[in-house]
Design a protein around this motif. Structure first.
Motif, PDB file in Angstrom:
ATOM      1  N   UNK A  41      -6.708   7.496   3.260  1.00 34.47           N
ATOM      2  CA  UNK A  41      -5.504   7.540   4.101  1.00 34.47           C
ATOM      3  C   UNK A  41      -5.594   6.512   5.222  1.00 34.47           C
ATOM      4  N   UNK A  42      -6.799   6.290   5.744  1.00 32.87           N
ATOM      5  CA  UNK A  42      -6.980   5.312   6.819  1.00 32.87           C
ATOM      6  C   UNK A  42      -6.680   3.896   6.326  1.00 32.87           C
ATOM      7  N   UNK A  43      -7.138   3.562   5.130  1.00 29.57           N
ATOM      8  CA  UNK A  43      -6.862   2.237   4.564  1.00 29.57           C
ATOM      9  C   UNK A  43      -5.364   2.073   4.281  1.00 29.57           C
ATOM     10  N   UNK A  44      -4.757   3.107   3.744  1.00 26.19           N
ATOM     11  CA  UNK A  44      -3.330   3.052   3.445  1.00 26.19           C
ATOM     12  C   UNK A  44      -2.518   2.917   4.732  1.00 26.19           C
ATOM     13  N   UNK A  45      -2.916   3.615   5.795  1.00 24.46           N
ATOM     14  CA  UNK A  45      -2.218   3.509   7.082  1.00 24.46           C
ATOM     15  C   UNK A  45      -2.327   2.097   7.624  1.00 24.46           C
ATOM     16  N   UNK A  46      -3.498   1.470   7.499  1.00 24.75           N
ATOM     17  CA  UNK A  46      -3.667   0.084   7.949  1.00 24.75           C
ATOM     18  C   UNK A  46      -2.766  -0.848   7.151  1.00 24.75           C
ATOM     19  N   UNK A  47      -2.658  -0.609   5.848  1.00 17.97           N
ATOM     20  CA  UNK A  47      -1.805  -1.445   4.996  1.00 17.97           C
ATOM     21  C   UNK A  47      -0.335  -1.307   5.385  1.00 17.97           C
ATOM     22  N   UNK A  48       0.127  -0.080   5.609  1.00 20.21           N
ATOM     23  CA  UNK A  48       1.522   0.147   6.001  1.00 20.21           C
ATOM     24  C   UNK A  48       1.801  -0.502   7.353  1.00 20.21           C
ATOM     25  N   UNK A  49       0.887  -0.333   8.302  1.00 16.75           N
ATOM     26  CA  UNK A  49       1.058  -0.942   9.624  1.00 16.75           C
ATOM     27  C   UNK A  49       1.068  -2.468   9.533  1.00 16.75           C
ATOM     28  N   UNK A  50       0.188  -3.034   8.714  1.00 17.69           N
ATOM     29  CA  UNK A  50       0.143  -4.489   8.544  1.00 17.69           C
ATOM     30  C   UNK A  50       1.452  -4.996   7.952  1.00 17.69           C
ATOM     31  N   UNK A  51       1.996  -4.264   6.978  1.00 12.73           N
ATOM     32  CA  UNK A  51       3.260  -4.656   6.368  1.00 12.73           C
ATOM     33  C   UNK A  51       4.391  -4.647   7.390  1.00 12.73           C
ATOM     34  N   UNK A  52       4.520  -3.548   8.137  1.00 16.87           N
ATOM     35  CA  UNK A  52       5.624  -3.459   9.102  1.00 16.87           C
ATOM     36  C   UNK A  52       5.490  -4.501  10.205  1.00 16.87           C
ATOM     37  N   UNK A  53       4.261  -4.761  10.672  1.00 18.01           N
ATOM     38  CA  UNK A  53       4.051  -5.779  11.699  1.00 18.01           C
ATOM     39  C   UNK A  53       4.366  -7.174  11.165  1.00 18.01           C
ATOM     40  N   UNK A  54       4.013  -7.433   9.909  1.00 15.79           N
ATOM     41  CA  UNK A  54       4.301  -8.737   9.309  1.00 15.79           C
ATOM     42  C   UNK A  54       5.793  -8.971   9.163  1.00 15.79           C
ATOM     43  N   UNK A  55       6.514  -7.953   8.708  1.00 13.93           N
ATOM     44  CA  UNK A  55       7.972  -8.070   8.566  1.00 13.93           C
ATOM     45  C   UNK A  55       8.608  -8.267   9.939  1.00 13.93           C
TER      46      UNK A  55
ATOM     47  N   UNK B 122       4.597   8.498   3.446  1.00 15.86           N
ATOM     48  CA  UNK B 122       4.460   7.208   2.776  1.00 15.86           C
ATOM     49  C   UNK B 122       2.993   6.810   2.681  1.00 15.86           C
ATOM     50  N   UNK B 123       2.264   6.981   3.766  1.00 17.93           N
ATOM     51  CA  UNK B 123       0.832   6.671   3.778  1.00 17.93           C
ATOM     52  C   UNK B 123       0.105   7.514   2.730  1.00 17.93           C
ATOM     53  N   UNK B 124       0.406   8.805   2.670  1.00 12.79           N
ATOM     54  CA  UNK B 124      -0.210   9.690   1.675  1.00 12.79           C
ATOM     55  C   UNK B 124       0.093   9.225   0.259  1.00 12.79           C
ATOM     56  N   UNK B 125       1.335   8.861   0.011  1.00 11.72           N
ATOM     57  CA  UNK B 125       1.755   8.414  -1.313  1.00 11.72           C
ATOM     58  C   UNK B 125       1.049   7.124  -1.717  1.00 11.72           C
ATOM     59  N   UNK B 126       0.958   6.169  -0.787  1.00 12.82           N
ATOM     60  CA  UNK B 126       0.284   4.902  -1.070  1.00 12.82           C
ATOM     61  C   UNK B 126      -1.209   5.129  -1.301  1.00 12.82           C
ATOM     62  N   UNK B 127      -1.812   5.969  -0.493  1.00  9.60           N
ATOM     63  CA  UNK B 127      -3.238   6.269  -0.657  1.00  9.60           C
ATOM     64  C   UNK B 127      -3.501   6.839  -2.043  1.00  9.60           C
ATOM     65  N   UNK B 128      -2.661   7.747  -2.467  1.00  9.20           N
ATOM     66  CA  UNK B 128      -2.833   8.375  -3.773  1.00  9.20           C
ATOM     67  C   UNK B 128      -2.577   7.383  -4.912  1.00  9.20           C
ATOM     68  N   UNK B 129      -1.508   6.587  -4.799  1.00  7.38           N
ATOM     69  CA  UNK B 129      -1.147   5.641  -5.856  1.00  7.38           C
ATOM     70  C   UNK B 129      -2.169   4.515  -6.009  1.00  7.38           C
ATOM     71  N   UNK B 130      -2.680   4.018  -4.892  1.00  5.19           N
ATOM     72  CA  UNK B 130      -3.569   2.857  -4.921  1.00  5.19           C
ATOM     73  C   UNK B 130      -5.048   3.232  -4.901  1.00  5.19           C
TER      74      UNK B 130
END
Length: 90
Positions: A18-32, A6-14
């Motif tokens: 990969x480090x920025x995408x991982x932070x975004x995924x972690x922030x999303x899951x923590x927020x939810x 998922x991190x790889x896919x988000x990094x590529x799409x946006x």
């Protein structure tokens, strides 16, 4: 798809690293998770709704011994897919 895929896919799409995408995924899951702990629902229009549901106490059976056991009431996280997500899968 697992978390690293998922991190790889988000990094590529946006166009992120990969480090920025991982932070975004972690922030999303923590927020939810934080919203659900507070008892709030998380509504992503078209995608779906994360919420907490109450599960009542009930009687169950120990599958190993067949003995009846009391299962305590609990809260469980739930996800209900939105219309757009359902239509995209079908």
């Amino acid at each position: 798809m697992n978390k690293s895929e998922l991190v790889d896919s988000i990094a590529q799409s946006a166009g992120l690293t990969k480090e920025q995408a991982a932070k975004a995924v972690n922030a999303f899951t923590e927020s939810v998770q934080g919203a659900l702990q507070r008892g709030d629902d998380v509504v992503l229009v078209g995608f779906g709704t994360f919420s907490v549901k109450e599960r009542a106490a009930r009687m169950g059976r120990n599958p190993k011994t067949g003995e009846a056991i009391q299962i305590a009431a609990s809260k469980v996280p739930s996800f209900k897919a939105g219309k757009v997500l359902k239509e995209s899968v079908n």
